[in-house]
Design a protein around this motif. Structure first.
Motif, PDB file in Angstrom:
ATOM      1  N   ALA A 455       2.007  10.027  -2.575  1.00 32.91           N
ATOM      2  CA  ALA A 455       1.221  10.584  -1.533  1.00 32.91           C
ATOM      3  C   ALA A 455       0.825  10.260  -0.412  1.00 32.91           C
ATOM      4  N   PHE A 456       2.484  11.007   0.340  1.00 28.57           N
ATOM      5  CA  PHE A 456       2.323  11.263   2.078  1.00 28.57           C
ATOM      6  C   PHE A 456       1.141  11.357   2.807  1.00 28.57           C
ATOM      7  N   ASN A 457       0.840  12.689   2.227  1.00 25.90           N
ATOM      8  CA  ASN A 457      -0.934  12.888   2.780  1.00 25.90           C
ATOM      9  C   ASN A 457      -1.611  12.033   2.967  1.00 25.90           C
ATOM     10  N   LYS A 458      -1.387  11.183   2.585  1.00 29.70           N
ATOM     11  CA  LYS A 458      -2.782  10.177   2.887  1.00 29.70           C
ATOM     12  C   LYS A 458      -2.484   8.811   2.612  1.00 29.70           C
ATOM     13  N   ASN A 459      -1.627   8.237   1.896  1.00 32.72           N
ATOM     14  CA  ASN A 459      -0.930   6.775   2.123  1.00 32.72           C
ATOM     15  C   ASN A 459       0.640   6.297   2.997  1.00 32.72           C
ATOM     16  N   ASN A 470      -4.311   3.574   2.960  1.00 30.21           N
ATOM     17  CA  ASN A 470      -4.107   4.889   3.862  1.00 30.21           C
ATOM     18  C   ASN A 470      -3.610   4.218   4.384  1.00 30.21           C
ATOM     19  N   LYS A 471      -2.997   5.786   4.943  1.00 33.10           N
ATOM     20  CA  LYS A 471      -2.520   5.915   6.735  1.00 33.10           C
ATOM     21  C   LYS A 471      -3.860   6.275   7.518  1.00 33.10           C
ATOM     22  N   PRO A 472      -3.687   4.897   8.310  1.00 36.38           N
ATOM     23  CA  PRO A 472      -4.716   4.680  10.064  1.00 36.38           C
ATOM     24  C   PRO A 472      -4.656   6.612  10.689  1.00 36.38           C
ATOM     25  N   PRO A 476       2.559  12.893   9.799  1.00 36.94           N
ATOM     26  CA  PRO A 476       3.305  13.209   8.140  1.00 36.94           C
ATOM     27  C   PRO A 476       4.139  11.438   7.660  1.00 36.94           C
ATOM     28  N   LEU A 477       4.693  10.705   7.852  1.00 32.28           N
ATOM     29  CA  LEU A 477       5.350  10.098   7.251  1.00 32.28           C
ATOM     30  C   LEU A 477       4.876   8.849   8.525  1.00 32.28           C
ATOM     31  N   TYR A 478       4.052   7.925   7.360  1.00 27.73           N
ATOM     32  CA  TYR A 478       3.932   6.993   7.793  1.00 27.73           C
ATOM     33  C   TYR A 478       3.891   5.802   7.843  1.00 27.73           C
ATOM     34  N   ILE A 479       5.208   4.999   8.119  1.00 28.93           N
ATOM     35  CA  ILE A 479       6.048   3.373   7.756  1.00 28.93           C
ATOM     36  C   ILE A 479       5.059   2.288   7.813  1.00 28.93           C
ATOM     37  N   GLN A 480       4.852   1.742   8.048  1.00 25.58           N
ATOM     38  CA  GLN A 480       4.049   0.523   8.860  1.00 25.58           C
ATOM     39  C   GLN A 480       5.421  -0.468   9.602  1.00 25.58           C
ATOM     40  N   ASN A 481       4.993  -0.882  11.160  1.00 26.57           N
ATOM     41  CA  ASN A 481       5.927  -1.378  11.499  1.00 26.57           C
ATOM     42  C   ASN A 481       5.913  -2.953  10.673  1.00 26.57           C
ATOM     43  N   PRO A 482       7.062  -3.733  10.513  1.00 25.19           N
ATOM     44  CA  PRO A 482       6.714  -5.034   9.769  1.00 25.19           C
ATOM     45  C   PRO A 482       6.499  -6.023  10.324  1.00 25.19           C
ATOM     46  N   PHE A 483       6.730  -5.652  11.628  1.00 27.34           N
ATOM     47  CA  PHE A 483       6.661  -6.664  12.614  1.00 27.34           C
ATOM     48  C   PHE A 483       5.337  -6.396  13.616  1.00 27.34           C
TER      49      PHE A 483
END
Ligand code: GTP
Ligand code: MG
Length: 585
Positions: A455-459, A470-472, A476-483
């Protein structure tokens, strides 16, 4: 010491090197008591054909230990441009005048090069003392004395007659044709993934050359900043490097300060007089600017120097011709080095991780989902984080979350960088193995299904917690920076690129599912398994897909197709959680 024997060594002038993409090498290991070089390879790379599981994890050293050993090894090493008809035996005898040699290999890169590692650093001084700066009649040389040298034969005809030329091996990955052959004749999809890994992973010689290149650049930077260190980072050291990948370098000036801290005892504190500038960023830009000039003007073999100082992370990009590496030099970028350490841990925990990452990266490259040109594409770094996240989501998980690696950390692992908590356990032996025994075939198929229906639209993807969140924002694509947890490492990815990724993932899951049912013969000439997935879009791919899709569909696939038909072509992002496959032919 005077130069005697096969030839004369000269410091390589700035004008005489040409670029190359071909790299061939051999390795000759001459054991040298008291050095660590011999052990490093086995500890850095899993054995060829590594299968699933944790079998080689406990042999692995900490990232920092490996990097220090590699750096020390590189400091005892020289790079020599040799005549093509060099006599290997005589060459080694000639160099041994300066001290015992621990290891050497030759490779081709429009011309023949030798990487020679001495047992002791002193040998380098001795060699350099017997080396002269050439004088050219048509061009002026800049007398920069580095560890990049040029060997000339005093009596070439004499050398040729002996027919004992340096032995070189090809070190580049095989052609696509050869790769498809290898994959087609593999026994299983698991084998195919392991073949791809062992075919493309960095070789021992390539790793040595990467560290040597950093060491040579460090010598140049040290003219301005004595005691500085240039560390390789990114895929050159994080276990996910593919032959031909770029060489990311980090100029570490903090090491300079660390050297003398212990001398500040007593009631006094001595400080250097320094110049100040308004921000860290400006300081970084100024430092990189002078180093870039220096590389351009004095760095033997450094060409095409570009200063890209206004980028989010300022850098100097250049080609190191003799090694063939495209180099990106950054400074004030210690978080990226820490990210490399984290990926090294994940890549070392279970041999399935690297096999899966290599296949996903190759798949993405084959379908132009990634590119060497910056743009709206997914990067290899993002893809690696996506694989790690997927492996954290398995049941039982194959990889631990970053938070759990943090909870295992000791006091000595504590690390705060630019205000970000980058603490995690660095001793691999303290991480409990996973009980998951899933095959690579299953994991690859499930990877495509997972992201084909995510669910790229919301997660968002988050390896710190190992769960979808939930995406802040609306990227379109949200991958949190680990640090730097408020940042998205895939902010650049456009909706179109994400859609292409999702469609290809669904197609690939579908192809693998059909393979499972139809079990093609390994000796058939038709690309199958991973080979079928790596085929670029084109007539072959279309016919393969059409042929396969004539076969009877399972109830599940029929259901999936019905689902997708009922959705509009562009609604993948709006139908989170549905198990769908693409209808693309
Ligand atoms: P290759 O494509 O094989 O070069 O993979 P790579 O992992 O070396 O990627 P790249 O050269 O693009 O970047 C080098 C390193 O910089 C990565 O391994 C990461 O540690 C870091 N990096 C790259 N992109 C980002 C990003 O968007 N955010 C952060 N925080 N770090 C990044
Ligand atoms: Mg890189």
């Amino acid at each position: 010491m005077a130069a005697r024997g096969v030839g004369r060594l000269t410091c390589l002038p700035l004008c005489s090197q040409r670029s190359s993409r071909v790299l061939r090498s051999i390795s000759r290991h001459l054991s040298c008591p008291g050095t660590v070089a011999a052990k490093v390879r086995n500890e850095e790379q899993p054995p060829r054909g590594a299968k699933t599981g944790f079998e080689d994890r406990t042999l692995k050293k900490r990232f920092s230990e490996v990097q220090k050993e590699r750096r020390e090894q590189a400091q005892r090493t020289v790079l020599i441009h040799c005549p093509n008809n060099i006599n290997e035996k005589k060459f080694l005898k000639y160099l041994s005048q300066h001290g015992p040699i621990n290891n050497h290999f030759f490779y081709e890169s429009i011309g023949l090069y030798a990487v020679v590692e001495f047992c002791q650093k002193d040998s380098i001084n001795s060699l350099q003392n017997g080396t002269h700066t050439p004088s050219l009649s048509t061009e002026a040389t800049i007398p920069f004395k580095s560890r990049f040298l040029n060997l000339k034969l005093k009596n070439p005809s004499n050398q040729i007659s002996e027919q004992s030329f340096a032995h070189t091996n090809n070190q580049f990955p095989p052609s696509s044709k050869k790769l498809f052959e290898l994959l087609n004749y593999a026994e299983s999809i698991d084998d195919q993934l392991n073949i791809l890994l062992t075919t493309f992973q960095l070789t021992e010689e390539n790793i040595r050359l990467r560290h040597l290149t950093c060491s040579l650049i460090e010598d140049i930077a040290a003219a301005y900043f004595p005691g500085c260190v240039i560390w390789p980072f990114g895929s050159s050291v994080n276990t996910f490097g593919k032959l031909g990948c770029d060489l990311d370098m980090f100029l570490d000036l903090d090491e300079v300060g660390k050297l003398n801290v212990h001398k500040n005892a007593g009631n006094f504190l001595m400080e250097f007089q320094v110049k100040n500038v308004p921000s860290e960023r400006i300081a970084t830009q100024k430092i990189l600017s002078v180093i870039g000039e220096c590389l351009d003007n004095f760095g033997p073999g450094c060409v095409g120097v570009q200063k890209i100082l206004n980028a989010r992370c300022p850098l100097v990009r250049f080609s190191h011709q003799a090694s063939g590496f495209q180099c990106d030099l950054t400074a004030n970028n210690s978080i990226a080095l820490k990210s490399s350490e984290l990926l090294y841990i994940y890549g070392s925990l279970d041999s399935r991780v690297r096999a899966l990452v290599f296949s996903v990266r190759c798949w993405a490259r084959a379908h132009s989902l990634t590119s060497s040109i910056p743009g709206a594409w997914i990067t290899n770094f993002s893809l690696t984080v996506m694989v790690i996240f997927f492996l954290q989501r398995r049941s039982p998980p194959i990889l631990p979350t970053l938070d759990s690696l943090k909870s295992l950390a000791d006091a000595e692992d504590r690390c705060i960088l630019e205000g970000n908590n980058c603490t995690f356990i660095r001793d691999l032996k303290k991480i409990k193995p996973s009980g998951n025994t899933e095959t690579l075939e299953l994991l690859l198929k499930e990877f495509f299904e997972y992201y084909g229906n995510f669910a790229f639209n919301k997660n968002s993807i988050n390896i710190r917690q190992g769960k979808e969140q939930n995406k802040p924002d609306s990227s379109p694509l949200y991958i949190q920076n680990p640090f730097e947890t408020s940042l998205n490492i895939s902010k650049n990815v456009s909706p179109n690129q994400l859609q292409k990724f999702v469609e290809l993932a669904r197609d690939s899951a579908w192809i693998l599912e059909q393979e499972e049912k139809n079990q093609p013969s390994p000796s058939s000439r038709q690309p199958w398994g991973l080979a079928a997935l790596l085929l670029p879009p084109g007539p072959h791919h279309t016919s393969l897909s059409r042929k396969k899709r004539k076969k009877p569909m399972s109830e599940k696939v029929k259901g999936l197709l019905a689902t997708i038909k009922s959705n509009s072509a562009d609604s993948f992002a709006a139908t989170p959680g549905k198990r769908t496959v693409s209808t693309k032919a």
